[in-house]
Design a protein around this motif. Structure first.
Motif, short mmCIF file in Angstrom:
data_model
loop_
_atom_site.label_atom_id
_atom_site.label_comp_id
_atom_site.label_asym_id
_atom_site.label_seq_id
_atom_site.Cartn_x
_atom_site.Cartn_y
_atom_site.Cartn_z
N GLN A 1 -34.35 21.78 9.24
CA GLN A 1 -33.48 21.57 10.39
C GLN A 1 -34.03 20.64 11.46
O GLN A 1 -33.29 20.26 12.36
CB GLN A 1 -33.12 22.91 11.05
CG GLN A 1 -32.30 23.80 10.15
CD GLN A 1 -31.54 24.85 10.93
OE1 GLN A 1 -31.95 25.27 12.00
NE2 GLN A 1 -30.42 25.29 10.38
N THR B 1 -29.15 30.22 10.29
CA THR B 1 -29.29 29.68 8.94
C THR B 1 -30.01 30.67 8.05
O THR B 1 -30.87 31.43 8.52
CB THR B 1 -30.09 28.36 8.97
OG1 THR B 1 -30.29 27.89 7.64
CG2 THR B 1 -31.45 28.56 9.62
N LYS C 1 -23.99 20.95 6.90
CA LYS C 1 -24.07 22.42 6.88
C LYS C 1 -23.43 22.94 5.61
O LYS C 1 -22.35 22.48 5.20
CB LYS C 1 -23.36 22.99 8.11
CG LYS C 1 -23.41 24.50 8.24
CD LYS C 1 -22.54 25.00 9.40
CE LYS C 1 -23.12 24.66 10.74
NZ LYS C 1 -22.34 25.26 11.85
N GLY D 1 -25.64 27.30 6.08
CA GLY D 1 -26.30 27.03 7.35
C GLY D 1 -26.65 25.57 7.40
O GLY D 1 -26.55 24.84 6.41
#
Length: 751
Positions: free
Chosen positions: A300, A307, A589, A592
């Protein structure tokens, strides 16, 4: 321009104006992570958006993150996951209303906007400083918003209306925390978060507000440090103190200069305005997510959100995240990966079963930044990561890194594979059942002679032999690598192309290209032989034709494979399909957020413009028919070459190749007939090569620092590189959701 033997290639570009059309723009307040504005400096950052709930319509959130803040799980065994930190909320007197606008200025790497409320107006500017662990938020208010304020909330203190705005977090581990807010000297405040039950895990956030002597202008300086002891507090305070005591204008100037140098490392312009903007946003995202001296890119970056994957995944994610740094000539971004492997070698060794630790290394599927992840039935992840490091080497020709980092780690990875090999009655060496990533995941499907592992083992042995030869060192294991290459079972193939493994065809939709790794990115099998080309094409069509379970990263891998085949039209369609899946702010996404897919999309664009695997540099190898114009400058190729080229009216006008290491150079130009080339900047007589009717290759003899200009027979063409002029360009399409801009309105000229 013609005939000037000393003429050189030059980029003519107003960078600020060019990048402005690629900025992200919001015509209303963003209200979710999917469309938020993001800032970052490779370690700390924020996702910026609001909320439509009536109780919080007066808030613009700066949801903060620091990549290396993790916590030990108390609910089950497992690696230390990333955890949310908190947010800085701009709390306004009135509700955010219309007209409100925000713009992420890519060139200056800062967010600027005007928030209109029911009480007045607030001008806002925010950025994560490129050279300091500090974020700055500048506010200027009208009288009705004179009491607008910024407030720091640790994660446990965030109002549930905001915390659950993007959905209730059902997957991610959130540690219990204690929060201690204190005021320090010099106007600096602290929020100290301690994660139970650890005595050392947590973070410190420090901030200071500076009010300008004139008007209603104020600046917040915010720093976040991993850890919660006095040393962490002092580190955070020192960063805030240093930033706030500098002249703001000079401090902003230093931030901007870093980004301007970064962008200038290479240039790409294509006639698809939406893809061009997407590309440049990924370049911004890369340097916002990591730097040479920062943690490697996890799933990320600094923009953590709820997530099930709050860590680092090595069966595709990291590999794809780093894939664009090589051709983009941004190798310093890739150094964070090289350094992470180098600093955690002992953990790579400990990841394999104890009997093999004397000579082997491995990496499981997921872990924290310490790379502690025991190898189970998914064996090839370390070898695949080593392929990224091999690319880093081939694009830099850094023999010191090759000798001291890649060679020993790849050697350990291949040794582990060799321990697993079994000789069967056919005299071949075979692999026991292992996992092909993402195929039959929920059933933990294991297959013998898995393509994923056979391809990586073959690539690993070939590469170790090449390294040994390059370094002039006769490794005592060379005979073993040669033996494996001679006796290793072939990649399983049936009438549909490459199989998942022996006795396991691709029977249903498969989102991963793990069964095609020999094609991409390893390029063990090329397209020069017709039978190989047909095998790749058959495998590709069968895979994509299954359709079920395709994801965004399936499309990026497929686009790069299509580009390998020279199918530019197909690669473009796949990338256009990708743009339907990525979020309005170019994030991605599934269950997540994950960062790798859009970044790999940038690599697929590279693959359409320039490829350099197999010892050959290929110029515009997969441009679609509609790309009559395209240009790139200082993209990097294997062998440490900087390459520039211009295409206009459907033809390549010239190619420039500069050698940074004096390596052998073969260029596939795509031209037929007579081609001329000369060394740039000198009066060396031009050389002439007749390629006949074939799109042949030209071998260039370039010493380190020399460059050659190639062009079709005739006068030396115009050697200026400029942005192409796309038709019907959707200006600033990304940011907030603005699909109407694809269709030409609102009506405005390109700025």
């Amino acid at each position: 321009m013609s005939g000037n033997e000393t003429e050189t290639v030059r980029l003519e570009l107003d960078w600020e104006r060019f990048m402005a059309d690629n900025d992200m723009e919001w015509v209303v307040k963003p209200v979710s992570w999917d469309e938020g504005a993001f800032i970052g400096n490779g370690l700390i950052g924020a996702m910026i958006y609001g909320e439509e709930n009536a109780r919080k319509r007066n808030v613009l959130r700066f949801v903060a993150g620091r990549t290396d803040v993790t916590a030990t799980r108390t609910d089950c065994a497992g690696f230390r996951p990333r955890v949310p930190i908190g947010e800085l909320d701009l709390e306004l007197e009135g509700m955010i209303y219309h007209p409100t606008s925000l713009r992420l200025d890519l060139w200056h790497a800062e967010l600027r906007g005007v928030l209109t409320t029911t009480r007045g107006e607030v001008r806002v500017r925010a950025f994560a400083h490129s050279e300091a662990e500090v974020m700055a938020i500048e506010l200027e208010t009208t009288e009705g918003e004179a009491d607008a304020r910024l407030v720091w909330y640790a994660n446990s203190e965030v109002d549930p209306v905001l915390k659950h705005a993007d959905g209730i977090n059902m997957n991610q581990y959130i540690p219990a925390e204690t929060v201690d807010k204190t005021a320090g000297s010099g106007g600096i405040s602290f929020s100290v978060q301690r994660y139970a039950p650890s005595e050392s895990e947590g973070c410190v956030t420090a901030w200071k507000e500076i009010r300008a002597s004139e008007g209603r202008r104020k600046i917040w300086y915010v720093s976040i440090v991993n850890g919660h002891d006095e040393r962490a507090k002092e580190q955070a305070a020192a960063a805030v103190r240093k930033a706030s005591e500098n002249g703001f204008g000079a401090w902003v100037g230093a931030h901007r200069r870093w980004w301007h140098r970064y962008y200038r490392q290479s240039f790409v312009s294509i006639p698809d305005g939406r893809l061009e903007s997407f590309y440049w946003i990924q370049m911004y995202k890369l340097a916002s997510a990591t730097r040479a001296d920062r943690p490697l890119i996890d799933n990320q970056g600094p923009w953590l959100a709820p997530t099930p994957w709050p860590g680092i995944w090595f069966n595709m994610n990291v590999q794809m995240s780093y894939s664009p740094v090589y051709a983009a000539n941004r190798l310093e971004i890739g150094e964070s990966l090289v350094r992470a492997l180098d600093e955690n070698r002992e953990h790579l060794t400990a990841n394999v079963p104890e009997p093999f630790r004397h000579d082997s290394a491995g990496l499981g599927r997921s872990c924290s930044f310490d790379l502690k992840s025991e190898v189970d039935d998914e064996v090839g992840n370390l070898a695949w990561i080593c392929h990224n490091v091999w690319r880093h080497y081939r694009y830099s020709m850094d023999d010191e890194m090759l000798r001291n980092v890649l060679y020993p780690i790849l050697r350990g990875s291949v040794n582990y594979y060799i321990h697993l090999l079994e000789e069967e009655e056919d005299g071949r060496l075979h692999l026991p059942p292992t996992i092909s990533p993402e195929y039959g995941s929920f059933m933990r499907t294991r297959v013998r002679d898995c393509h994923y592992d056979l391809a990586l083992l073959r690539w690993g042995c070939e590469t170790l032999l090449a390294i040994s030869e390059r370094l002039g060192e006769a490794d005592p294991l060379c005979w073993k690598w040669l033996h494996v290459l001679d006796r290793l079972a072939p990649l399983p193939v049936d009438e549909t192309g490459f199989m998942i493994g022996r006795d396991t065809p691709l029977a249903y939709g498969h989102r991963h290209f793990s069964h095609l790794l020999a094609v991409f990115p390893l390029h063990l099998i090329g397209c020069d032989k017709e039978e190989d080309r047909e095998l790749i094409a058959t495998s590709f069509r069968h895979w994509i034709g299954k359709e079920g379970d395709l994801r965004g990263f399936s499309l990026t891998g497929a686009a790069s494979i299509a580009a390998t085949l020279g199918w530019g039209n197909e690669a473009l369609r796949l990338l256009q399909a990708l743009l339907l899946i990525v979020k309005p702010n170019t994030m991605y996404k599934e269950a997540g957020p994950v960062i790798e897919t859009p970044l790999a999309g940038a690599e697929a664009i590279h693959d359409m413009l320039l490829q350099s695997w197999g010892g050959t540099i290929r110029i515009f190898p997969a441009v679609p028919d509609e790309w009559r114009e395209a240009a790139f400058h200082d993209l990097r190729a294997e062998g440490a070459f900087l390459v520039s080229a211009v295409r206009s009216e459907g033809r390549t006008r010239f190619i420039r190749v500069k050698s940074l290491a004096g390596e052998p150079c073969i260029v596939r130009t795509g031209w037929t007939g007579v081609v001329r080339w000369r060394k740039a900047g000198t009066a060396v007589p031009e050389a002439t090569v007749d390629l006949g009717t074939q799109q042949g290759e030209i071998a260039l003899n370039l010493q380190k620092g020399e460059e050659a200009i190639l062009y079709p027979d005739g006068e030396l063409p115009d050697l200026r590189i400029r942005p192409v002029s796309p038709s019907a360009r959707p200006v600033r399409y990304f940011g907030g959701h603005k699909p109407w801009r694809l269709y030409g309105f609102p009506f405005r000229d390109r700025e």
